[in-house]
Design a protein around this motif. Sequence first.
Motif, short mmCIF file in Angstrom:
data_model
loop_
_atom_site.label_atom_id
_atom_site.label_comp_id
_atom_site.label_asym_id
_atom_site.label_seq_id
_atom_site.Cartn_x
_atom_site.Cartn_y
_atom_site.Cartn_z
N UNK A 1 0.82 -1.36 0.07
CA UNK A 1 -0.09 0.08 0.03
C UNK A 1 0.70 1.33 0.05
N UNK A 2 1.80 1.29 0.78
CA UNK A 2 3.05 2.30 0.80
C UNK A 2 3.46 2.63 -0.63
N UNK A 3 3.64 1.72 -1.18
CA UNK A 3 4.28 1.78 -2.82
C UNK A 3 3.29 2.01 -3.89
N UNK A 4 1.70 2.18 -3.24
CA UNK A 4 0.78 2.44 -4.09
C UNK A 4 0.57 1.18 -5.03
N UNK A 5 0.88 -0.07 -4.69
CA UNK A 5 0.65 -1.15 -5.48
C UNK A 5 -0.76 -1.91 -4.82
N UNK A 6 -1.65 -1.11 -5.21
CA UNK A 6 -2.79 -1.81 -4.39
C UNK A 6 -3.32 -3.15 -5.06
N UNK B 1 -6.00 -1.77 9.49
CA UNK B 1 -7.01 -0.27 9.72
C UNK B 1 -8.21 -0.49 8.81
N UNK B 2 -9.37 -0.26 9.22
CA UNK B 2 -10.39 -0.35 8.03
C UNK B 2 -10.15 0.91 7.12
N UNK B 3 -9.68 2.15 7.29
CA UNK B 3 -9.50 3.21 6.28
C UNK B 3 -8.37 2.55 5.20
N UNK B 4 -7.48 1.58 5.53
CA UNK B 4 -6.36 1.10 4.58
C UNK B 4 -7.32 0.09 3.74
N UNK C 1 -11.17 0.28 -2.63
CA UNK C 1 -11.69 1.49 -3.72
C UNK C 1 -10.67 1.42 -4.87
N UNK C 2 -9.38 1.32 -4.49
CA UNK C 2 -8.41 1.33 -5.73
C UNK C 2 -8.55 0.27 -6.66
N UNK C 3 -8.92 -0.88 -6.27
CA UNK C 3 -9.40 -2.08 -7.36
C UNK C 3 -10.72 -2.31 -7.66
N UNK C 4 -11.37 -1.03 -7.36
CA UNK C 4 -13.01 -1.16 -7.80
C UNK C 4 -13.68 -2.14 -7.08
N UNK D 1 -18.43 0.45 1.89
CA UNK D 1 -17.06 0.90 2.22
C UNK D 1 -16.94 2.07 3.19
N UNK D 2 -18.08 2.48 3.56
CA UNK D 2 -18.19 3.71 4.28
C UNK D 2 -18.54 3.34 5.55
N UNK D 3 -17.85 3.92 6.44
CA UNK D 3 -18.03 3.77 8.14
C UNK D 3 -19.44 4.30 8.36
#
Length: 100
Positions: free
Chosen positions: A38-43, A65-68, A74-77, A97-99
């Motif tokens: 995720x840090x590398x944005x390789x979702x 974490x839920x936000x992660x 979301x990044x993979x649709x 995906x919303x809290x």
Amino acid sequence: KTEPENMISICENMLDMPDIEAAVRIGDIFAQLVEHHSELRDFQTAHATVERMRKRGIVLTPYLDHALLVTIYSAVGQRVPEADPSGGSAAHGGADGTVE
């Protein structure tokens, strides 16, 4: 963080070790990999790693974490899963995906 390829190799090898749970929680190993990708944005890879966790019946919330999870899915649709294969809570939030 100075040798990420070495870290990935070590973590992947640990996942295949018998009785690794006696030394470390396997979910922690997976979480380290998910966070790295995720840090590398390789979702795509982060998502695939989360799915590996789910296939093993690992409840996600103690490790990720839920936000992660929302960011990754979301990044993979896709929507964040509401429950893991064993019926435990995978992520807190609505089907979109919303809290809540």
